[in-house]
Design a protein around this motif. Sequence first.
Motif, PDB file in Angstrom:
ATOM      1  N   MET A  49       0.860  -1.179   0.000  1.00 20.51           N
ATOM      2  CA  MET A  49       0.000   0.000   0.000  1.00 20.51           C
ATOM      3  C   MET A  49       0.904   1.240   0.000  1.00 20.51           C
ATOM      4  N   PRO A  50       0.649   2.193  -0.871  1.00 22.16           N
ATOM      5  CA  PRO A  50       1.459   3.419  -0.889  1.00 22.16           C
ATOM      6  C   PRO A  50       1.355   4.169   0.447  1.00 22.16           C
ATOM      7  N   THR A  51       2.415   4.874   0.798  1.00 19.55           N
ATOM      8  CA  THR A  51       2.477   5.563   2.091  1.00 19.55           C
ATOM      9  C   THR A  51       1.317   6.524   2.310  1.00 19.55           C
ATOM     10  N   PRO A  52       0.918   7.352   1.343  1.00 18.38           N
ATOM     11  CA  PRO A  52      -0.228   8.240   1.606  1.00 18.38           C
ATOM     12  C   PRO A  52      -1.521   7.480   1.897  1.00 18.38           C
ATOM     13  N   ALA A  53      -1.747   6.382   1.195  1.00 19.77           N
ATOM     14  CA  ALA A  53      -2.961   5.594   1.438  1.00 19.77           C
ATOM     15  C   ALA A  53      -2.895   4.939   2.814  1.00 19.77           C
ATOM     16  N   LEU A  54      -1.714   4.431   3.192  1.00 21.12           N
ATOM     17  CA  LEU A  54      -1.541   3.842   4.517  1.00 21.12           C
ATOM     18  C   LEU A  54      -1.777   4.892   5.594  1.00 21.12           C
ATOM     19  N   ALA A  55      -1.260   6.090   5.380  1.00 25.76           N
ATOM     20  CA  ALA A  55      -1.460   7.171   6.351  1.00 25.76           C
ATOM     21  C   ALA A  55      -2.943   7.440   6.551  1.00 25.76           C
ATOM     22  N   SER A  56      -3.691   7.476   5.468  1.00 26.42           N
ATOM     23  CA  SER A  56      -5.125   7.729   5.558  1.00 26.42           C
ATOM     24  C   SER A  56      -5.842   6.598   6.276  1.00 26.42           C
ATOM     25  N   GLU A  57      -5.529   5.352   5.922  1.00 27.60           N
ATOM     26  CA  GLU A  57      -6.155   4.194   6.566  1.00 27.60           C
ATOM     27  C   GLU A  57      -5.855   4.171   8.064  1.00 27.60           C
ATOM     28  N   LEU A  58      -4.599   4.386   8.432  1.00 25.11           N
ATOM     29  CA  LEU A  58      -4.230   4.380   9.848  1.00 25.11           C
ATOM     30  C   LEU A  58      -4.904   5.512  10.612  1.00 25.11           C
ATOM     31  N   ARG A  59      -4.947   6.699  10.018  1.00 23.17           N
ATOM     32  CA  ARG A  59      -5.581   7.839  10.677  1.00 23.17           C
ATOM     33  C   ARG A  59      -7.032   7.529  11.009  1.00 23.17           C
ATOM     34  N   VAL A  60      -7.741   6.980  10.055  1.00 23.61           N
ATOM     35  CA  VAL A  60      -9.149   6.663  10.265  1.00 23.61           C
ATOM     36  C   VAL A  60      -9.307   5.560  11.304  1.00 23.61           C
ATOM     37  N   ALA A  61      -8.524   4.481  11.167  1.00 21.84           N
ATOM     38  CA  ALA A  61      -8.655   3.342  12.084  1.00 21.84           C
ATOM     39  C   ALA A  61      -8.277   3.729  13.515  1.00 21.84           C
ATOM     40  N   VAL A  62      -7.173   4.435  13.674  1.00 24.52           N
ATOM     41  CA  VAL A  62      -6.742   4.840  15.014  1.00 24.52           C
ATOM     42  C   VAL A  62      -7.745   5.824  15.621  1.00 24.52           C
ATOM     43  N   GLY A  63      -8.248   6.730  14.821  1.00 29.89           N
ATOM     44  CA  GLY A  63      -9.246   7.683  15.319  1.00 29.89           C
ATOM     45  C   GLY A  63     -10.521   6.994  15.780  1.00 29.89           C
ATOM     46  N   ARG A  64     -11.006   6.058  14.989  1.00 32.15           N
ATOM     47  CA  ARG A  64     -12.234   5.328  15.368  1.00 32.15           C
ATOM     48  C   ARG A  64     -12.014   4.485  16.611  1.00 32.15           C
ATOM     49  N   ALA A  65     -10.863   3.805  16.676  1.00 27.08           N
ATOM     50  CA  ALA A  65     -10.559   2.984  17.854  1.00 27.08           C
ATOM     51  C   ALA A  65     -10.442   3.865  19.099  1.00 27.08           C
ATOM     52  N   SER A  66      -9.791   4.991  18.955  1.00 25.64           N
ATOM     53  CA  SER A  66      -9.631   5.904  20.085  1.00 25.64           C
ATOM     54  C   SER A  66     -10.980   6.420  20.584  1.00 25.64           C
ATOM     55  N   ARG A  67     -11.852   6.818  19.655  1.00 27.61           N
ATOM     56  CA  ARG A  67     -13.175   7.295  20.059  1.00 27.61           C
ATOM     57  C   ARG A  67     -13.966   6.196  20.760  1.00 27.61           C
ATOM     58  N   ARG A  68     -13.854   4.971  20.266  1.00 26.34           N
ATOM     59  CA  ARG A  68     -14.609   3.871  20.883  1.00 26.34           C
ATOM     60  C   ARG A  68     -14.101   3.576  22.294  1.00 26.34           C
ATOM     61  N   ILE A  69     -12.797   3.585  22.465  1.00 26.67           N
ATOM     62  CA  ILE A  69     -12.224   3.343  23.792  1.00 26.67           C
ATOM     63  C   ILE A  69     -12.598   4.484  24.740  1.00 26.67           C
ATOM     64  N   ARG A  70     -12.539   5.725  24.265  1.00 26.43           N
ATOM     65  CA  ARG A  70     -12.888   6.876  25.111  1.00 26.43           C
ATOM     66  C   ARG A  70     -14.353   6.875  25.521  1.00 26.43           C
ATOM     67  N   ALA A  71     -15.183   6.143  24.784  1.00 22.33           N
ATOM     68  CA  ALA A  71     -16.603   6.069  25.147  1.00 22.33           C
ATOM     69  C   ALA A  71     -16.806   5.324  26.459  1.00 22.33           C
ATOM     70  N   GLU A  72     -15.829   4.513  26.861  1.00 19.76           N
ATOM     71  CA  GLU A  72     -15.890   3.826  28.150  1.00 19.76           C
ATOM     72  C   GLU A  72     -15.458   4.817  29.216  1.00 19.76           C
ATOM     73  N   ARG A  73     -16.374   5.153  30.103  1.00 21.39           N
ATOM     74  CA  ARG A  73     -16.116   6.199  31.101  1.00 21.39           C
ATOM     75  C   ARG A  73     -16.422   5.695  32.495  1.00 21.39           C
ATOM     76  N   GLY A  74     -15.842   6.394  33.472  1.00 24.72           N
ATOM     77  CA  GLY A  74     -16.115   6.076  34.865  1.00 24.72           C
ATOM     78  C   GLY A  74     -17.506   6.527  35.260  1.00 24.72           C
ATOM     79  N   ASP A  75     -17.806   6.411  36.535  1.00 21.26           N
ATOM     80  CA  ASP A  75     -19.143   6.733  37.044  1.00 21.26           C
ATOM     81  C   ASP A  75     -19.539   8.190  36.821  1.00 21.26           C
ATOM     82  N   ALA A  76     -18.561   9.098  36.813  1.00  9.84           N
ATOM     83  CA  ALA A  76     -18.878  10.513  36.632  1.00  9.84           C
ATOM     84  C   ALA A  76     -19.252  10.831  35.185  1.00  9.84           C
ATOM     85  N   GLY A  77     -18.899   9.961  34.252  1.00  8.91           N
ATOM     86  CA  GLY A  77     -19.237  10.194  32.846  1.00  8.91           C
ATOM     87  C   GLY A  77     -18.647  11.479  32.304  1.00  8.91           C
ATOM     88  N   LEU A  78     -17.419  11.774  32.691  1.00 10.41           N
ATOM     89  CA  LEU A  78     -16.799  13.046  32.311  1.00 10.41           C
ATOM     90  C   LEU A  78     -16.580  13.153  30.809  1.00 10.41           C
TER      91      LEU A  78
END
Length: 139
Positions: free
Chosen positions: A1-30
């Motif tokens: 995969m060319p580097t620009p395409a890999l950069a785009s794929e990783l950006r999207v995948a890491v961003g989605r994974a990060s948002r999903r993990i951040r959705a798990e919150r403590g009791d305060a729901g901060l």
Amino acid sequence: MPTPALASELRVAVGRASRRIRAERGDAGLPDNQFSVLLWIEKRGPLTPGQLAELERIQPPSMTRTVNCLAEDGLVSKGAHPTDGRAVVVSLTEAGRAEIAETRRRRDTWLAAHLATLTPDERAHLAAAADILRRLADS
């Protein structure tokens, strides 16, 4: 995969994974910005709202509002600055420490449960990728 395409794929995948993990919150729901402030104080120790604003790259009035919300929830305390009578220092309370621990626990539990569904080979690839992503983030 060319580097620009890999950069785009990783950006999207890491961003989605990060948002999903951040959705798990403590009791305060901060919201993320408030939780981030707790993490800065945990990492650096007591800080002024101005220092926190610099770390978060936001304007001081916005940080004052964030700190006030956290103080109202009992997650931080505000005390007198030791050398500047006009400033306050923001510290974590036990409730703030507990919120950090619970949020981390929930995030780790969610991710571990999903990692357990992967094959050993997939987990090995992710372990290698985690090291590479850490190096990229630190560059």
